[in-house]
Scaffold this motif. Structure first.
Motif, PDB file in Angstrom:
ATOM      1  N   UNK A  42       1.017  -1.108  -0.183  1.00 43.88           N
ATOM      2  CA  UNK A  42       0.016   0.101   0.145  1.00 43.88           C
ATOM      3  C   UNK A  42       0.848   1.150   0.135  1.00 43.88           C
ATOM      4  N   UNK A  43       1.965   1.344   0.830  1.00 40.14           N
ATOM      5  CA  UNK A  43       2.809   2.372   0.819  1.00 40.14           C
ATOM      6  C   UNK A  43       3.491   2.706  -0.433  1.00 40.14           C
ATOM      7  N   UNK A  44       4.087   1.625  -1.323  1.00 40.89           N
ATOM      8  CA  UNK A  44       4.543   1.907  -2.448  1.00 40.89           C
ATOM      9  C   UNK A  44       3.514   2.366  -3.387  1.00 40.89           C
ATOM     10  N   UNK A  45       2.120   1.918  -3.484  1.00 44.14           N
ATOM     11  CA  UNK A  45       1.229   2.202  -4.515  1.00 44.14           C
ATOM     12  C   UNK A  45       1.120   3.789  -4.097  1.00 44.14           C
ATOM     13  N   UNK A  46       0.813   4.430  -2.919  1.00 42.44           N
ATOM     14  CA  UNK A  46       0.739   5.622  -2.625  1.00 42.44           C
ATOM     15  C   UNK A  46       1.860   6.624  -3.126  1.00 42.44           C
ATOM     16  N   UNK A  47       3.113   5.969  -2.717  1.00 45.46           N
ATOM     17  CA  UNK A  47       4.345   6.833  -3.121  1.00 45.46           C
ATOM     18  C   UNK A  47       4.275   6.935  -4.606  1.00 45.46           C
ATOM     19  N   UNK A  48       3.736   5.931  -5.408  1.00 45.42           N
ATOM     20  CA  UNK A  48       4.061   5.694  -7.008  1.00 45.42           C
ATOM     21  C   UNK A  48       2.616   6.727  -7.385  1.00 45.42           C
ATOM     22  N   UNK A  73       4.297  10.319  -7.172  1.00 43.24           N
ATOM     23  CA  UNK A  73       5.361  10.676  -7.977  1.00 43.24           C
ATOM     24  C   UNK A  73       4.942  10.822  -9.464  1.00 43.24           C
ATOM     25  N   UNK A  74       3.538  10.569  -9.805  1.00 42.75           N
ATOM     26  CA  UNK A  74       3.050  10.721 -11.029  1.00 42.75           C
ATOM     27  C   UNK A  74       3.181   9.732 -11.902  1.00 42.75           C
ATOM     28  N   UNK A  75       3.697   8.621 -11.472  1.00 45.46           N
ATOM     29  CA  UNK A  75       3.799   7.417 -12.382  1.00 45.46           C
ATOM     30  C   UNK A  75       5.283   7.325 -12.935  1.00 45.46           C
TER      31      UNK A  75
END
Length: 239
Positions: free
Chosen positions: A44-50, A53-55
């Motif tokens: 979940x944390x990585x999905x939120x960070x991605x 960051x705009x993809x």
């Protein structure tokens, strides 16, 4: 028998009737639950960070504004080194004065000023200076070139006038090829400068035909940009 034993026995009987294998969790397997919780939180944390960051950088944004098509430059390498000058140099200062003079005359968009390592280059479209297939300066062409005369008189640069054409062939009684046309156009500009008082020992003319294109010749825009006269100021005057 306690209530817990009755419940366990009931579950076992139902599982046996439904042919569902009954498994018993143990304390040794309880770490898996904690491990899966941690993995889920990391995901979940990585999905939120991605998302923040705009993809990924390799993915184009469909909302990006499309830019108009540009004329693709020809790969010649003729000016990659010569048009870079240090800030504050004499050619750069002369180019600044030239731009100011041309802007005051309303020619800032018609004559391109390019500082070089040992001088300055002026670039003018043939379509402004000459009629199609002609080497006689137009009235507008004479007016534009006359605005350069004070700059030439205020310097000791050697002046080379270079004529350039596009790649479309020409064959007339006066101009059998683009070599003759580009040379004649350069000569017309040199004669104008000479008649205006620029010393002969500072002048020379050269015709390059279509051998030094700035842009590709497979489009009308590219050919139009390649039809040009360049007035190159460099070095010291000949003695």
């Amino acid at each position: 028998m306690s209530d817990l034993d009755h419940a366990t026995s009931g579950v076992a009987k139902r599982a046996d009737c439904l042919r569902i294998p009954l498994t018993h969790s143990t304390e040794e397997e309880s770490w898996l639950i904690t491990y899966l919780d941690v993995i889920t939180l990391l995901l979940v944390m990585f999905v939120v960070m991605l998302a923040l960051s705009g993809g990924p950088s390799g993915v184009s944004d469909k909302r990006m504004t499309l830019t108009p098509a540009v004329i693709e430059p020809a790969i010649t390498g003729l000016e990659s080194a010569t048009e870079q000058t240090p800030a504050g140099s004499e050619p750069e200062a002369f180019a600044d004065r030239a731009r100011a003079t041309l802007e005051a005359a309303g020619l800032g968009d018609d004559i391109t000023v390019i500082p070089q390592q040992d001088g300055v280059r002026f670039r003018i479209s043939n379509d402004i200076l000459f009629g199609s297939g002609e080497a006689v300066l137009s009235t507008e062409g004479v007016r534009q070139l006359e605005n350069l005369l004070p700059l030439l008189a205020d310097s000791d640069y050697q002046v080379t006038v270079a004529g350039h054409t596009d790649s479309l062939p020409i064959q007339t009684s006066r101009f059998p090829s683009n070599w003759e046309l580009s040379s004649a156009r350069a000569g017309s500009v040199v004669r104008l400068f000479e008649n205006a008082g620029v010393p002969r020992n500072r002048l020379q003319a050269a015709g390059y035909a279509d051998t030094r294109p700035l842009f590709r010749n497979d489009t009308e825009q590219g050919r139009s940009r390649n039809r040009r006269v360049e007035i190159i100021l460099e070095g010291a005057p000949s003695q």
